[in-house]
Scaffold this motif. Sequence first.
Motif, mmCIF file in Angstrom:
data_model
loop_
_atom_site.group_PDB
_atom_site.id
_atom_site.type_symbol
_atom_site.label_atom_id
_atom_site.label_comp_id
_atom_site.label_asym_id
_atom_site.label_seq_id
_atom_site.Cartn_x
_atom_site.Cartn_y
_atom_site.Cartn_z
ATOM 1 N N GLY A 20 -7.025 -0.037 -4.117
ATOM 2 C CA GLY A 20 -8.449 -0.284 -4.270
ATOM 3 C C GLY A 20 -9.193 -0.658 -3.014
ATOM 4 N N THR A 21 -8.610 -0.391 -1.840
ATOM 5 C CA THR A 21 -9.293 -0.718 -0.600
ATOM 6 C C THR A 21 -8.972 0.316 0.459
ATOM 7 N N ALA A 22 -9.758 0.336 1.525
ATOM 8 C CA ALA A 22 -9.546 1.257 2.638
ATOM 9 C C ALA A 22 -8.612 0.628 3.661
ATOM 10 N N TRP A 23 -7.632 1.402 4.113
ATOM 11 C CA TRP A 23 -6.675 0.956 5.121
ATOM 12 C C TRP A 23 -6.902 1.727 6.417
ATOM 13 N N GLU A 24 -6.645 1.065 7.517
ATOM 14 C CA GLU A 24 -6.602 1.726 8.819
ATOM 15 C C GLU A 24 -5.453 1.132 9.619
ATOM 16 N N ILE A 25 -4.587 1.987 10.107
ATOM 17 C CA ILE A 25 -3.490 1.558 10.978
ATOM 18 C C ILE A 25 -3.696 2.224 12.328
ATOM 19 N N VAL A 26 -3.845 1.410 13.358
ATOM 20 C CA VAL A 26 -4.026 1.898 14.727
ATOM 21 C C VAL A 26 -2.809 1.442 15.522
ATOM 22 N N ALA A 27 -2.040 2.398 16.020
ATOM 23 C CA ALA A 27 -0.771 2.083 16.672
ATOM 24 C C ALA A 27 -0.739 2.627 18.094
ATOM 25 N N ASP A 28 0.010 1.949 18.961
ATOM 26 C CA ASP A 28 0.166 2.417 20.334
ATOM 27 C C ASP A 28 1.013 3.678 20.413
ATOM 28 N N ALA A 29 1.907 3.859 19.457
ATOM 29 C CA ALA A 29 2.798 5.019 19.433
ATOM 30 C C ALA A 29 2.473 5.884 18.222
ATOM 31 N N TYR A 110 -12.563 -1.592 -15.174
ATOM 32 C CA TYR A 110 -13.762 -1.939 -14.406
ATOM 33 C C TYR A 110 -15.005 -1.874 -15.297
ATOM 34 N N SER A 111 -14.925 -2.544 -16.432
ATOM 35 C CA SER A 111 -16.055 -2.531 -17.354
ATOM 36 C C SER A 111 -17.267 -3.237 -16.763
ATOM 37 N N GLY A 149 -1.995 -11.898 -2.297
ATOM 38 C CA GLY A 149 -1.166 -10.708 -2.428
ATOM 39 C C GLY A 149 -1.459 -9.625 -1.417
ATOM 40 N N LYS A 150 -2.743 -9.394 -1.108
ATOM 41 C CA LYS A 150 -3.039 -8.345 -0.133
ATOM 42 C C LYS A 150 -2.496 -8.728 1.237
ATOM 43 N N GLY A 151 -2.580 -10.013 1.564
ATOM 44 C CA GLY A 151 -2.001 -10.463 2.819
ATOM 45 C C GLY A 151 -0.506 -10.217 2.869
ATOM 46 N N ARG A 152 0.186 -10.501 1.764
ATOM 47 C CA ARG A 152 1.623 -10.245 1.707
ATOM 48 C C ARG A 152 1.912 -8.767 1.935
ATOM 49 N N SER A 165 6.167 1.411 16.293
ATOM 50 C CA SER A 165 5.251 1.116 17.398
ATOM 51 C C SER A 165 5.482 -0.303 17.895
ATOM 52 N N PRO A 166 6.636 -0.554 18.524
ATOM 53 C CA PRO A 166 6.954 -1.929 18.943
ATOM 54 C C PRO A 166 6.002 -2.462 20.009
ATOM 55 N N GLY A 167 5.283 -1.571 20.699
ATOM 56 C CA GLY A 167 4.373 -2.025 21.740
ATOM 57 C C GLY A 167 3.100 -2.654 21.230
ATOM 58 N N GLY A 168 2.737 -2.350 19.986
ATOM 59 C CA GLY A 168 1.544 -2.958 19.429
ATOM 60 C C GLY A 168 0.863 -2.095 18.400
ATOM 61 N N PHE A 169 0.071 -2.739 17.534
ATOM 62 C CA PHE A 169 -0.641 -2.038 16.465
ATOM 63 C C PHE A 169 -1.588 -3.005 15.774
ATOM 64 N N VAL A 170 -2.488 -2.439 14.960
ATOM 65 C CA VAL A 170 -3.321 -3.207 14.046
ATOM 66 C C VAL A 170 -3.184 -2.573 12.670
ATOM 67 N N VAL A 171 -2.848 -3.387 11.678
ATOM 68 C CA VAL A 171 -2.888 -2.961 10.280
ATOM 69 C C VAL A 171 -4.080 -3.651 9.647
ATOM 70 N N ASP A 172 -5.033 -2.867 9.168
ATOM 71 C CA ASP A 172 -6.278 -3.401 8.612
ATOM 72 C C ASP A 172 -6.419 -2.908 7.174
ATOM 73 N N ALA A 173 -6.355 -3.822 6.214
ATOM 74 C CA ALA A 173 -6.526 -3.481 4.801
ATOM 75 C C ALA A 173 -7.827 -4.109 4.318
#
Length: 301
Positions: A20-29, A110-111, A149-152, A165-173
Amino acid sequence: MSRPVPAQSTGDTWRFDAIGTAWEIVADAPLGEKTRQRVAAVIDDFDAAWSRFRADSLVGSLASAGGAVPAPPDAAAMLDAFVELSDATGGAVNPLIGASLERLGYDAGYSLTAGVPVAAPADWVRALTWHDGILALDRPATIDVGALGKGRLVDLVADVVALASPGGFVVDAGGDMAVRGAPQRIGLEHPFDARRAIGVWEVTDAALCASAVNRRAWGDGLHHVLDARTGVPVHTVAATWAVAPTAMRADAIATALFFDGGPRLAHDWGVEWVRMTTDGRVDWSPGCRADLFRREASVER
């Protein structure tokens, strides 16, 4: 909520919708197909266990009849944290809040049609157990792990991405994010005007989670942040942000900050935070490193 400004990586960007949400993963690799499949599997497994919007999920089966199911791998980590959240907030945070949300219209269909609010069971720790690999309810009840839960799930996805991508990344949910590697400057979205920010927080090798009453809102004053003791949406705090080593803890504190006792739990957990009240006042934790555009008060309760 929160937004990278900008995400400082040029490797690979993957956008998709889930839970139910938009995700974006930005990775160095580059994120190969196997990594993407593993991320999808982690999300699917979590949703199949914990989604109250699915009749075929584990919590869906407990909602209809109670009883016992095999405990998901996350049960102890999340529900143990709920015990601390509940104790710190005087029972305002409670994983059996699901029926209250459904009564107000935030249900599987979703009434968005509000009925009479109902308090969550105050004896939830006795009603819900998670021992010896079994998750059990002694009565039909709707578990909702939205307080953390979303944080988990962000943490679980980040663990998969880290292998690629061990060098770095952002996981955005949807504004709840884990940052590894290069520092990220994250805007703190104004809860009353999404075109504005109340500040910027530079996050490095940590997680930032946010919650706001303008998200998942419907009807007149209805939104997803309820006081479990009454089943009624909160009306004093408008938005919260928290930075912690894990997204689950940041998400949990972002929820706790809507109630008395939240700042004290944040102190005990070593979590930095910012929150904005519905009258526009901003307060923050002592030593908070967010760059706030308007500093009016600093309070720790």
